[in-house]
Motif scaffolding. Structure first.
Motif, PDB file in Angstrom:
ATOM      1  N   ASN A  57      21.331  34.367  37.818  1.00  0.00           N
ATOM      2  CA  ASN A  57      22.470  35.197  38.219  1.00  0.00           C
ATOM      3  C   ASN A  57      22.189  36.697  38.221  1.00  0.00           C
ATOM      4  O   ASN A  57      23.100  37.488  38.429  1.00  0.00           O
ATOM      5  CB  ASN A  57      23.659  34.923  37.291  1.00  0.00           C
ATOM      6  CG  ASN A  57      24.096  33.479  37.325  1.00  0.00           C
ATOM      7  OD1 ASN A  57      24.071  32.844  38.381  1.00  0.00           O
ATOM      8  ND2 ASN A  57      24.497  32.945  36.188  1.00  0.00           N
ATOM      9  N   LYS A  59      20.776  38.842  40.278  1.00  0.00           N
ATOM     10  CA  LYS A  59      21.141  39.584  41.487  1.00  0.00           C
ATOM     11  C   LYS A  59      22.657  39.761  41.584  1.00  0.00           C
ATOM     12  O   LYS A  59      23.150  40.851  41.921  1.00  0.00           O
ATOM     13  CB  LYS A  59      20.614  38.858  42.726  1.00  0.00           C
ATOM     14  CG  LYS A  59      20.981  39.553  44.029  1.00  0.00           C
ATOM     15  CD  LYS A  59      20.480  38.755  45.229  1.00  0.00           C
ATOM     16  CE  LYS A  59      20.933  39.400  46.528  1.00  0.00           C
ATOM     17  NZ  LYS A  59      20.482  38.606  47.722  1.00  0.00           N
ATOM     18  N   THR A  60      23.383  38.704  41.287  1.00  0.00           N
ATOM     19  CA  THR A  60      24.843  38.778  41.345  1.00  0.00           C
ATOM     20  C   THR A  60      25.375  39.778  40.331  1.00  0.00           C
ATOM     21  O   THR A  60      26.241  40.602  40.651  1.00  0.00           O
ATOM     22  CB  THR A  60      25.460  37.390  41.084  1.00  0.00           C
ATOM     23  OG1 THR A  60      24.971  36.475  42.063  1.00  0.00           O
ATOM     24  CG2 THR A  60      26.975  37.447  41.164  1.00  0.00           C
ATOM     25  N   TYR A 161      32.930  40.256  47.020  1.00  0.00           N
ATOM     26  CA  TYR A 161      31.605  39.711  46.712  1.00  0.00           C
ATOM     27  C   TYR A 161      31.680  38.757  45.517  1.00  0.00           C
ATOM     28  O   TYR A 161      31.031  37.701  45.516  1.00  0.00           O
ATOM     29  CB  TYR A 161      30.631  40.851  46.417  1.00  0.00           C
ATOM     30  CG  TYR A 161      29.226  40.386  46.131  1.00  0.00           C
ATOM     31  CD1 TYR A 161      28.301  40.227  47.166  1.00  0.00           C
ATOM     32  CD2 TYR A 161      28.815  40.089  44.836  1.00  0.00           C
ATOM     33  CE1 TYR A 161      27.013  39.778  46.913  1.00  0.00           C
ATOM     34  CE2 TYR A 161      27.524  39.641  44.581  1.00  0.00           C
ATOM     35  CZ  TYR A 161      26.630  39.486  45.611  1.00  0.00           C
ATOM     36  OH  TYR A 161      25.355  39.037  45.353  1.00  0.00           O
ATOM     37  N   THR A 162      32.458  39.133  44.511  1.00  0.00           N
ATOM     38  CA  THR A 162      32.623  38.271  43.339  1.00  0.00           C
ATOM     39  C   THR A 162      33.202  36.921  43.741  1.00  0.00           C
ATOM     40  O   THR A 162      32.745  35.864  43.292  1.00  0.00           O
ATOM     41  CB  THR A 162      33.532  38.946  42.302  1.00  0.00           C
ATOM     42  OG1 THR A 162      32.944  40.184  41.890  1.00  0.00           O
ATOM     43  CG2 THR A 162      33.737  38.055  41.090  1.00  0.00           C
ATOM     44  N   MET A 164      32.885  35.523  46.577  1.00  0.00           N
ATOM     45  CA  MET A 164      31.927  34.807  47.400  1.00  0.00           C
ATOM     46  C   MET A 164      30.775  34.223  46.590  1.00  0.00           C
ATOM     47  O   MET A 164      30.316  33.107  46.867  1.00  0.00           O
ATOM     48  CB  MET A 164      31.355  35.751  48.474  1.00  0.00           C
ATOM     49  CG  MET A 164      32.360  36.214  49.515  1.00  0.00           C
ATOM     50  SD  MET A 164      31.681  37.547  50.567  1.00  0.00           S
ATOM     51  CE  MET A 164      30.275  36.719  51.316  1.00  0.00           C
ATOM     52  N   HIS A 165      30.288  34.960  45.591  1.00  0.00           N
ATOM     53  CA  HIS A 165      29.019  34.604  44.953  1.00  0.00           C
ATOM     54  C   HIS A 165      29.102  34.285  43.464  1.00  0.00           C
ATOM     55  O   HIS A 165      28.080  33.906  42.880  1.00  0.00           O
ATOM     56  CB  HIS A 165      28.010  35.740  45.158  1.00  0.00           C
ATOM     57  CG  HIS A 165      27.681  35.989  46.594  1.00  0.00           C
ATOM     58  ND1 HIS A 165      26.818  35.198  47.311  1.00  0.00           N
ATOM     59  CD2 HIS A 165      28.121  36.952  47.459  1.00  0.00           C
ATOM     60  CE1 HIS A 165      26.718  35.649  48.551  1.00  0.00           C
ATOM     61  NE2 HIS A 165      27.495  36.708  48.666  1.00  0.00           N
ATOM     62  N   ALA A 166      30.260  34.471  42.854  1.00  0.00           N
ATOM     63  CA  ALA A 166      30.344  34.240  41.409  1.00  0.00           C
ATOM     64  C   ALA A 166      31.305  33.117  41.055  1.00  0.00           C
ATOM     65  O   ALA A 166      31.753  33.033  39.905  1.00  0.00           O
ATOM     66  CB  ALA A 166      30.754  35.537  40.700  1.00  0.00           C
ATOM     67  N   LYS A 167      31.608  32.251  42.008  1.00  0.00           N
ATOM     68  CA  LYS A 167      32.557  31.172  41.759  1.00  0.00           C
ATOM     69  C   LYS A 167      32.091  30.240  40.655  1.00  0.00           C
ATOM     70  O   LYS A 167      32.905  29.740  39.868  1.00  0.00           O
ATOM     71  CB  LYS A 167      32.796  30.374  43.044  1.00  0.00           C
ATOM     72  CG  LYS A 167      33.648  31.085  44.082  1.00  0.00           C
ATOM     73  CD  LYS A 167      33.868  30.174  45.289  1.00  0.00           C
ATOM     74  CE  LYS A 167      34.759  30.832  46.321  1.00  0.00           C
ATOM     75  NZ  LYS A 167      34.987  29.962  47.509  1.00  0.00           N
ATOM     76  N   THR A 174      30.225  36.792  34.070  1.00  0.00           N
ATOM     77  CA  THR A 174      30.240  37.774  35.158  1.00  0.00           C
ATOM     78  C   THR A 174      30.624  39.147  34.639  1.00  0.00           C
ATOM     79  O   THR A 174      30.007  40.167  34.983  1.00  0.00           O
ATOM     80  CB  THR A 174      31.220  37.349  36.257  1.00  0.00           C
ATOM     81  OG1 THR A 174      30.873  36.049  36.737  1.00  0.00           O
ATOM     82  CG2 THR A 174      31.201  38.335  37.416  1.00  0.00           C
TER      83      THR A 174
END
Length: 239
Positions: A57, A59-60, A161-162, A164-167, A174
Motif C-alpha cells: 500500500n 504508493k496509495t 482517489y481514496t 478508488m484505490h483504498a477500498k 489509510t
C-alpha cells in the motif's frame, strides 16, 4: 453526528493555524501536525491490530498523504499568515464541489445541473467574500485565498482517489499510513525552519501544533477515512 464532530474539529484547526504558522512557519507547522497525527493514529491502529501492509500500500499512502495532507495543510498554513480563519474555512467549503468534479473526471459520475450550479455559486461566493469582506484586498490576501482554493482542489482529488484505490485498506491504516507518508515528504522542507522555531517558539504556538496534530489530524482523519469507507467521498468531505 460524525460529520458534525468532524466539522467542529476542522473548523477549530483554522484558528489554531493562525496561532502556530506565524511562529513556526507554514511548513514546520504542517510537518509537526502530520507527525503528531501519524503517531497518534499509528499507536491506535497497532493497538487495534491493524495490518498496514506497507509494501503493498506504499504508493496509495504516499499519494493520499501528499494530496490530502502535505500540500493542502501547507497551503492553508501559508494562507493563515494573510487571511482570517473565516476566509480559510470558506475556501475549505469548496472541497465537496471539487470532489464532485473529480468524480466526474476520474469515475465518469454524472455532473448534475445542481452540482454545476453549486460549483458556479461557490466560486461566486468566494469572489463576493473577497470583494466586500472586512479586510483590504491586497496581493497577499488574494494569494491566501487562492492557496485555500488550491487546498480544496487537493482535498477533492484525494477523497476521490481514496475511494478508488483504498477500498480494501482498513480506514485506520489509510489514515495513519498517509500521515506518515506526508510527514516524510515534508521533512526535508521543514528542517531549515527548526533553528528559528527553537529560538522564537512560544507555548501557545506549541500547544496549537499539539492539538492540530493529535485532535485535528489524528482523531479527525480517523473519522474522515471511516466516513469515506462507509458513506462515500462526496458525503465525507462535506465536513
Amino acid at each position: 453526528a460524525r460529520l458534525l464532530l468532524l466539522g467542529l474539529i476542522w473548523g477549530t484547526s483554522f484558528m489554531l493555524m493562525r496561532i502556530a504558522a506565524p511562529v513556526f512557519g507554514p511548513i514546520l507547522t504542517t510537518f509537526g501536525r502530520a507527525s503528531l497525527g501519524a503517531l497518534a493514529l499509528y499507536l491506535f491502529a497497532r493497538h487495534s491490530g491493524i495490518d498496514f501492509q506497507w509494501r503493498k500500500n506504499a504508493k496509495t499512502y504516499l499519494i493520499i498523504g501528499v494530496t490530502n495532507t502535505a500540500i493542502p495543510f501547507s497551503l492553508f498554513a501559508w494562507s493563515a499568515l494573510y487571511i482570517p480563519s473565516a476566509y480559510m474555512a470558506t475556501m475549505n467549503s469548496l472541497a465537496p464541489i471539487f470532489t464532485a468534479v473529480f468524480g466526474f473526471l476520474l469515475l465518469a459520475e454524472r455532473l448534475s445541473a445542481l452540482r454545476i450550479s453549486a460549483f458556479i455559486l461557490g466560486l461566486f461566493g468566494v469572489a463576493v467574500l473577497v470583494g466586500i469582506g472586512p479586510i483590504e484586498v491586497t496581493p497577499t490576501v488574494i494569494g491566501g485565498v487562492l492557496a485555500g482554493m488550491g487546498a480544496a482542489i487537493n482535498y477533492g482529488f484525494a477523497a476521490t482517489y481514496t475511494r478508488m484505490h483504498a477500498k480494501e485498506i482498513p480506514s485506520l491504516a489509510t489514515a495513519a499510513g498517509s500521515q506518515f507518508a506526508a510527514a516524510l515528504a515534508l521533512l526535508p522542507f521543514a528542517l531549515p525552519s527548526v533553528p528559528h522555531a527553537l529560538e522564537h517558539g512560544t507555548s501557545s504556538a506549541l500547544i496549537s501544533v499539539l492539538i492540530l496534530g493529535v485532535v485535528c489530524t489524528g482523531v479527525a482523519y480517523g473519522l474522515f477515512f471511516h466516513l469515506i469507507s462507509t458513506e462515500g467521498a462526496s458525503k465525507a468531505v462535506t465536513a
